[in-house]
Write a protein that holds these residues in place. Sequence first.
Motif, PDB file in Angstrom:
ATOM      1  N   ASN A  95       0.923  -1.603  -0.043  1.00  0.00           N
ATOM      2  CA  ASN A  95      -0.231  -0.013   0.098  1.00  0.00           C
ATOM      3  C   ASN A  95       0.472   1.726  -0.048  1.00  0.00           C
ATOM      4  N   SER A 126      -5.663  -6.675   4.924  1.00  0.00           N
ATOM      5  CA  SER A 126      -5.325  -5.604   4.423  1.00  0.00           C
ATOM      6  C   SER A 126      -4.511  -4.973   3.208  1.00  0.00           C
ATOM      7  N   ILE A 127      -3.548  -5.494   2.418  1.00  0.00           N
ATOM      8  CA  ILE A 127      -2.590  -5.299   1.119  1.00  0.00           C
ATOM      9  C   ILE A 127      -3.298  -4.672   0.198  1.00  0.00           C
ATOM     10  N   LYS A 128      -4.115  -4.147   0.217  1.00  0.00           N
ATOM     11  CA  LYS A 128      -4.364  -3.580  -1.522  1.00  0.00           C
ATOM     12  C   LYS A 128      -3.614  -3.748  -2.851  1.00  0.00           C
ATOM     13  N   THR A 129      -2.124  -3.201  -3.010  1.00  0.00           N
ATOM     14  CA  THR A 129      -1.463  -3.187  -3.984  1.00  0.00           C
ATOM     15  C   THR A 129       0.224  -3.366  -2.751  1.00  0.00           C
ATOM     16  N   ASN A 171      -2.082  -5.935  -7.557  1.00  0.00           N
ATOM     17  CA  ASN A 171      -3.198  -5.676  -7.044  1.00  0.00           C
ATOM     18  C   ASN A 171      -3.319  -7.296  -6.240  1.00  0.00           C
TER      19      ASN A 171
END
Length: 172
Positions: A95, A126-129, A171
Amino acid sequence: MMKRKIAKVLVLPLAMALFLSFTTAHKFYVSVTNMVYAEEEDAFQITSRIFIDDLDALLAERYGIKAKLATPDEAKVADEYIEKYLRAKFLVLFNGEPAQYTFLGKRYDNDVVICYLEIPKVKLSSIKTMTVENEVLTDLFDEQKNVVHVKWKGNKKSFVLMKSNNKGMLNL
């Protein structure tokens, strides 16, 4: 009979030179990094395979140490400088924030040094990227390519990173 011997003496070296001119050794500059998410440990386990001679040359050029990697005379500070170099040239961001990793050590396999790293306590949900920046050896070799494979929860993504394109993003 004598003409044949002279012909062999002249033609054979010429033929060998011609043949060898087409088979000159071409040096490849490549590293391969595997990043695997281990669910049971909530960690990314990372192995990076780098040619020993290239890393040895880099440590001499960048830090002025003769590491003599994979020899009985290996410098006692070799691991310290390898870790220092990796921290400067290999980054992982979750993120957009740098992830802290641990340098666990290294071992040798033929002409390659395998460096072991780990990013502990990863909350994957909790990690999007995730961004991987790998500039290993690109400061010494313009044609260096760093292949990065990332595996997580049944997914796999690969990047070929180089001096002009040193970041890969995915992603999660």
